[in-house]
Every structure is written in structure tokens, then in C-alpha cells.
Design an enzyme around this catalytic site. Structure first.
Site, PDB file in Angstrom:
ATOM      1  N   ARG A  21       0.838  -1.209   0.000  1.00 28.91           N
ATOM      2  CA  ARG A  21       0.000   0.000   0.000  1.00 28.91           C
ATOM      3  C   ARG A  21       0.871   1.257   0.000  1.00 28.91           C
ATOM      4  O   ARG A  21       0.563   2.228  -0.684  1.00 28.91           O
ATOM      5  CB  ARG A  21      -0.947   0.018   1.205  1.00 28.91           C
ATOM      6  CG  ARG A  21      -2.012  -1.067   1.131  1.00 28.91           C
ATOM      7  CD  ARG A  21      -2.869  -1.084   2.375  1.00 28.91           C
ATOM      8  NE  ARG A  21      -2.025  -1.336   3.548  1.00 28.91           N
ATOM      9  CZ  ARG A  21      -2.338  -0.986   4.791  1.00 28.91           C
ATOM     10  NH1 ARG A  21      -3.471  -0.363   5.047  1.00 28.91           N
ATOM     11  NH2 ARG A  21      -1.522  -1.257   5.796  1.00 28.91           N
ATOM     12  N   ASN A  40      -6.174  -2.690   2.571  1.00 23.04           N
ATOM     13  CA  ASN A  40      -6.167  -4.141   2.700  1.00 23.04           C
ATOM     14  C   ASN A  40      -7.596  -4.653   2.840  1.00 23.04           C
ATOM     15  O   ASN A  40      -8.411  -4.047   3.545  1.00 23.04           O
ATOM     16  CB  ASN A  40      -5.383  -4.575   3.943  1.00 23.04           C
ATOM     17  CG  ASN A  40      -3.886  -4.464   3.765  1.00 23.04           C
ATOM     18  OD1 ASN A  40      -3.384  -4.422   2.649  1.00 23.04           O
ATOM     19  ND2 ASN A  40      -3.170  -4.414   4.865  1.00 23.04           N
TER      20      ASN A  40
END
Length: 93
Positions: A21, A40
Site C-alpha cells: 500500500r 487491505n
């Protein structure tokens, strides 16, 4: 003409717990003019939502697919839509 679009991509593979990320956000900021987030999901995938110029969203999607990412990308599924707005920058969620 480079219209604004919304890209939603679901990235599967070993993409959680490896900085995926963070690198996605860094790439979105490098590309510029993109707003959205990387998050996520409970099933192990990462969801990426990016809004901005189509060429920038296409560049981000190409990067997600290159394998030049942390972890291991087994596949990316995406949908394209019109921007909904509401994002000030590109965030990690």
C-alpha cells in the site's frame, strides 16, 4: 482529451504485510493528479481506488501489473467508472 476517470483495482497475491500500500501511494503521488486510496481487504487482496486523469490511472494500473511491486502480484482485476470525488489526496487505509 484526457478526461477524469475512476479506477478501482483489486490486486491479489502476496500483497499484505510487504509495504504494498505504501509503494502504491508513493507511485500515485509520483504520477501526480491522482486521489484515492489503497486498502487491505479481509480476503488478502489490496483494493486500489484512484481518481484523476485517465492517462495517470492507466499508468498506475500498468505499474500494479508489472510485478515491480513489493510482494508478489498474481493478478489484477479492474473496473472503470466516472469519478465520485471526496478525496483530497492519495491515502493508505
Amino acid at each position: 482529451m484526457n478526461e477524469s476517470v475512476r479506477l478501482t483495482a483489486w490486486v491479489r497475491g502476496r500483497v499484505q504485510g510487504v509495504g504494498f500500500r505504501w509503494y502504491t501511494r508513493a507511485n500515485a503521488l509520483r504520477i501526480g493528479e491522482l486521489a484515492g486510496f489503497a486498502s487491505n481487504l479481509e480476503d488478502g487482496r489490496v483494493q486500489v481506488v484512484a481518481e484523476g486523469p485517465k492517462v495517470g490511472c492507466e499508468e498506475l494500473l500498468a505499474w500494479l501489473r508489472t510485478g515491480d511491486t513489493p510482494g508478489r502480484v498474481d493478478g489484477v482485476t479492474e473496473i472503470w467508472d466516472t469519478p465520485r470525488g471526496g478525496y483530497d489526496s492519495f491515502e493508505i487505509r
